[in-house]
Scaffold this motif. Structure first.
Motif, PDB file in Angstrom:
ATOM      1  N   GLY A   1       0.790  -1.220   0.000  1.00 35.16           N
ATOM      2  CA  GLY A   1       0.000   0.000   0.000  1.00 35.16           C
ATOM      3  C   GLY A   1       0.818   1.263   0.000  1.00 35.16           C
ATOM      4  O   GLY A   1       0.271   2.353  -0.188  1.00 35.16           O
ATOM      5  N   SER A   2       2.144   1.167   0.206  1.00 41.16           N
ATOM      6  CA  SER A   2       3.006   2.354   0.203  1.00 41.16           C
ATOM      7  C   SER A   2       3.582   2.585  -1.183  1.00 41.16           C
ATOM      8  O   SER A   2       3.949   1.639  -1.887  1.00 41.16           O
ATOM      9  N   ARG A   3       3.676   3.856  -1.559  1.00 42.85           N
ATOM     10  CA  ARG A   3       4.226   4.205  -2.873  1.00 42.85           C
ATOM     11  C   ARG A   3       4.957   5.540  -2.771  1.00 42.85           C
ATOM     12  O   ARG A   3       4.607   6.387  -1.944  1.00 42.85           O
ATOM     13  N   VAL A   4       5.947   5.709  -3.646  1.00 43.92           N
ATOM     14  CA  VAL A   4       6.649   6.983  -3.749  1.00 43.92           C
ATOM     15  C   VAL A   4       6.796   7.302  -5.234  1.00 43.92           C
ATOM     16  O   VAL A   4       7.210   6.447  -6.020  1.00 43.92           O
ATOM     17  N   GLN A   5       6.435   8.523  -5.625  1.00 37.89           N
ATOM     18  CA  GLN A   5       6.607   8.956  -7.005  1.00 37.89           C
ATOM     19  C   GLN A   5       7.206  10.351  -7.008  1.00 37.89           C
ATOM     20  O   GLN A   5       6.688  11.248  -6.337  1.00 37.89           O
ATOM     21  N   GLY A   6       8.310  10.531  -7.749  1.00 41.59           N
ATOM     22  CA  GLY A   6       8.970  11.827  -7.776  1.00 41.59           C
ATOM     23  C   GLY A   6       9.041  12.419  -9.167  1.00 41.59           C
ATOM     24  O   GLY A   6       8.982  11.703 -10.175  1.00 41.59           O
ATOM     25  N   ILE A   7       9.153  13.733  -9.219  1.00 37.98           N
ATOM     26  CA  ILE A   7       9.377  14.445 -10.476  1.00 37.98           C
ATOM     27  C   ILE A   7      10.468  15.494 -10.253  1.00 37.98           C
ATOM     28  O   ILE A   7      10.672  15.978  -9.144  1.00 37.98           O
ATOM     29  N   VAL A   8      11.179  15.831 -11.323  1.00 37.41           N
ATOM     30  CA  VAL A   8      12.168  16.904 -11.281  1.00 37.41           C
ATOM     31  C   VAL A   8      11.472  18.202 -11.686  1.00 37.41           C
ATOM     32  O   VAL A   8      10.855  18.283 -12.746  1.00 37.41           O
ATOM     33  N   THR A   9      11.539  19.197 -10.825  1.00 35.57           N
ATOM     34  CA  THR A   9      10.915  20.489 -11.129  1.00 35.57           C
ATOM     35  C   THR A   9      11.922  21.551 -11.540  1.00 35.57           C
ATOM     36  O   THR A   9      11.550  22.566 -12.119  1.00 35.57           O
ATOM     37  N   HIS A  10      13.203  21.333 -11.244  1.00 32.74           N
ATOM     38  CA  HIS A  10      14.259  22.242 -11.703  1.00 32.74           C
ATOM     39  C   HIS A  10      15.574  21.478 -11.734  1.00 32.74           C
ATOM     40  O   HIS A  10      15.939  20.835 -10.744  1.00 32.74           O
ATOM     41  N   GLY A  11      16.260  21.566 -12.864  1.00 29.66           N
ATOM     42  CA  GLY A  11      17.502  20.806 -13.004  1.00 29.66           C
ATOM     43  C   GLY A  11      18.664  21.587 -13.560  1.00 29.66           C
ATOM     44  O   GLY A  11      19.684  21.002 -13.940  1.00 29.66           O
ATOM     45  N   GLY A  12      18.545  22.906 -13.627  1.00 32.63           N
ATOM     46  CA  GLY A  12      19.617  23.715 -14.187  1.00 32.63           C
ATOM     47  C   GLY A  12      19.119  24.555 -15.347  1.00 32.63           C
ATOM     48  O   GLY A  12      17.964  24.429 -15.772  1.00 32.63           O
ATOM     49  N   GLU A  13      20.033  25.422 -15.850  1.00 34.89           N
ATOM     50  CA  GLU A  13      19.656  26.353 -16.911  1.00 34.89           C
ATOM     51  C   GLU A  13      20.386  26.098 -18.222  1.00 34.89           C
ATOM     52  O   GLU A  13      19.885  26.436 -19.292  1.00 34.89           O
ATOM     53  N   ALA A  14      21.595  25.558 -18.174  1.00 34.17           N
ATOM     54  CA  ALA A  14      22.400  25.365 -19.396  1.00 34.17           C
ATOM     55  C   ALA A  14      23.284  24.148 -19.214  1.00 34.17           C
ATOM     56  O   ALA A  14      23.706  23.812 -18.094  1.00 34.17           O
ATOM     57  N   THR A  15      23.597  23.492 -20.320  1.00 37.45           N
ATOM     58  CA  THR A  15      24.394  22.265 -20.244  1.00 37.45           C
ATOM     59  C   THR A  15      25.883  22.535 -20.043  1.00 37.45           C
ATOM     60  O   THR A  15      26.639  21.601 -19.769  1.00 37.45           O
ATOM     61  N   ASP A  16      26.326  23.782 -20.178  1.00 33.47           N
ATOM     62  CA  ASP A  16      27.747  24.071 -19.975  1.00 33.47           C
ATOM     63  C   ASP A  16      28.022  24.717 -18.622  1.00 33.47           C
ATOM     64  O   ASP A  16      29.100  25.285 -18.400  1.00 33.47           O
ATOM     65  N   VAL A  17      27.060  24.637 -17.708  1.00 37.03           N
ATOM     66  CA  VAL A  17      27.226  25.177 -16.357  1.00 37.03           C
ATOM     67  C   VAL A  17      26.776  24.119 -15.344  1.00 37.03           C
ATOM     68  O   VAL A  17      25.684  23.558 -15.470  1.00 37.03           O
ATOM     69  N   VAL A  18      27.635  23.864 -14.378  1.00 26.73           N
ATOM     70  CA  VAL A  18      27.242  22.961 -13.294  1.00 26.73           C
ATOM     71  C   VAL A  18      26.131  23.642 -12.487  1.00 26.73           C
ATOM     72  O   VAL A  18      26.333  24.760 -11.982  1.00 26.73           O
ATOM     73  N   PRO A  19      24.954  23.017 -12.364  1.00 21.88           N
ATOM     74  CA  PRO A  19      23.841  23.702 -11.677  1.00 21.88           C
ATOM     75  C   PRO A  19      24.073  23.802 -10.174  1.00 21.88           C
ATOM     76  O   PRO A  19      24.509  22.849  -9.536  1.00 21.88           O
ATOM     77  N   ASP A  20      23.768  24.986  -9.648  1.00 19.96           N
ATOM     78  CA  ASP A  20      23.887  25.171  -8.201  1.00 19.96           C
ATOM     79  C   ASP A  20      22.574  24.937  -7.473  1.00 19.96           C
ATOM     80  O   ASP A  20      22.526  25.008  -6.248  1.00 19.96           O
ATOM     81  N   LEU A  21      21.506  24.664  -8.226  1.00 24.97           N
ATOM     82  CA  LEU A  21      20.214  24.384  -7.627  1.00 24.97           C
ATOM     83  C   LEU A  21      19.488  23.312  -8.431  1.00 24.97           C
ATOM     84  O   LEU A  21      19.421  23.390  -9.663  1.00 24.97           O
TER      85      LEU A  21
END
Length: 391
Positions: free
Chosen positions: A208-228
């Motif tokens: 009866g237990s379940r967990v489902q997640g989504i990504v709501t923010h993953g960065g702004e550009a592929t050439d910058v390591v995201p800080d958030l």
């Protein structure tokens, strides 16, 4: 005093008189689907109809503009009829709340007409996805029973609704370009690691237990390591106690991901609601009345737990029912176009009238028989004790 049979017959006669009005109301709500918090058309239609029948209407309950209460009579016993009338955004009435609202409305009018002048009171609670807010605001503090039905793909005497929580998980790192002399601290890598840990957690979840997640923010550009990087996780469990254990496990997964990646994690609990505590005394009474209108219910499938619902917050405060009545066959699910179509089908309209009659019959039974109210509260107390002690 009238016999039960006479009162029930009078209820059925009132529902017959309301037949076209309830069908029309369900159709109008279906044609004007409104998301939670924006159901102005539905709230206007329902409150106007209740006020015209002598109910004392109050709008904007619990600081929710489209929530309301409507009371008839005074004192105890007090029976609440719950009305839901929101629709999932952009998909129409794919949960059939047009039928929930119309059935509760019809039950309120029929019960008022049959019991006008008798002791006790009726409370109609317009709770568009906001049952927890109303419950926490004290709307049900002086209520003895809360009644609502829900359309579905099964006809069950009660619906096993899970306890639910939503967690926001935000990882904070350090941004850096890919060619920077000092490497960044990758917040997204931490979030991905948290997802991996949660995926491993699923293997040992209790039934009866379940967990489902989504990504709501993953960065702004592929050439910058995201800080958030941020994600949201929906957590479901059979009981509130199991939910708290699951929240602790997911929290530990997030904190472990932060520790191993050198990031910092911020956790926020956005929303939660209790599991549904069925009241067998009331559910049996409702099922009996529903069978008198040709619809027979069974206990729910023990392997199935539905999504969480705000009505759970009501059920752990007040003896409550939340039966499910099929408006289409089990091959289909709610939140689909087929379910929305079923909510205005001939079968959906038949369920509407049968549910309204069974709800009204149950309400008048409670108001006419203090002993039934006592039995419902006794069962409620026993269940609460069993949940606390695990016995």
């Amino acid at each position: 005093m009238e016999s039960d049979e006479v009162r029930h017959e009078r209820v059925d006669q009132e529902i017959e008189r309301l037949d076209e009005r309830l069908r029309s109301l369900a159709g109008e709500l279906h044609a004007h689907p409104e998301p939670a918090g924006q159901e102005h058309f539905a709230a206007d239609r329902l409150t106007a109809g209740l006020a015209a029948e002598g109910f004392d209407v109050r709008r904007g309950v619990a600081d929710r503009p489209t929530a309301f209460t409507a009371r008839y009579g005074t004192g105890r016993p007090c029976v609440a009829l719950l009305l839901a009338y929101d629709a999932p955004p952009g998909s129409g009435h794919t949960r059939g709340h047009n039928l929930v609202a119309a059935a509760g409305f019809g039950a309120a009018l029929a019960a008022r007409r049959v019991l006008a002048g008798d002791s006790g009171s009726l409370l109609v609670a317009g709770a568009p996805a906001e049952e927890p807010a109303l419950a926490r605001a004290g709307v049900f503090d002086e209520v003895d029973a809360a009644l609502v039905f829900h359309p579905g793909a099964h006809s069950w005497s009660w619906t096993p609704l899970a306890a639910r929580a939503e967690l926001r998980m935000a990882f904070h790192g350090r941004a850096a370009g890919l060619s920077a002399p000092e490497p960044g601290v990758d917040a997204l890598a931490a979030l991905v690691q948290a997802f991996t840990a949660v995926a491993a957690l699923r293997a040992r979840l209790s039934p009866g237990s379940r967990v489902q997640g989504i990504v709501t923010h993953g960065g702004e550009a592929t050439d910058v390591v995201p800080d958030l990087a941020e994600g949201r996780f929906g957590l479901y469990a059979r009981t509130a106690a199991e939910l708290e254990a699951l929240v602790a496990d997911v929290t530990a997964a997030a904190e472990g991901a932060a520790l191993s990646t050198g990031t910092k994690v911020e956790l926020e609990r956005l929303a939660d609601s209790s599991h549904f505590r069925d009241n067998p005394v009331l559910s049996a009474r409702f099922s009996h009345h529903l069978a008198a209108h040709g619809i027979h219910t069974t206990p729910p499938d023990p392997e199935v737990f539905a999504d969480g619902s705000g009505v759970g917050e009501v059920s752990v405060r007040v003896p409550s029912i939340h039966p499910q009545i099929a408006i289409l066959d089990p091959r289909h699910a709610d939140r689909t176009p087929e379910f929305a179509a079923a909510a205005v089908s001939s079968r959906g309209r038949a369920v509407l009238l049968a549910a309204a009659a069974a709800l009204a019959r149950t309400a008048v039974d409670l108001l006419a028989h203090p002993a039934l109210v006592f039995q419902a509260w006794s069962g409620f107390t026993d269940q609460a004790r069993a949940e606390r002690t695990g016995r």
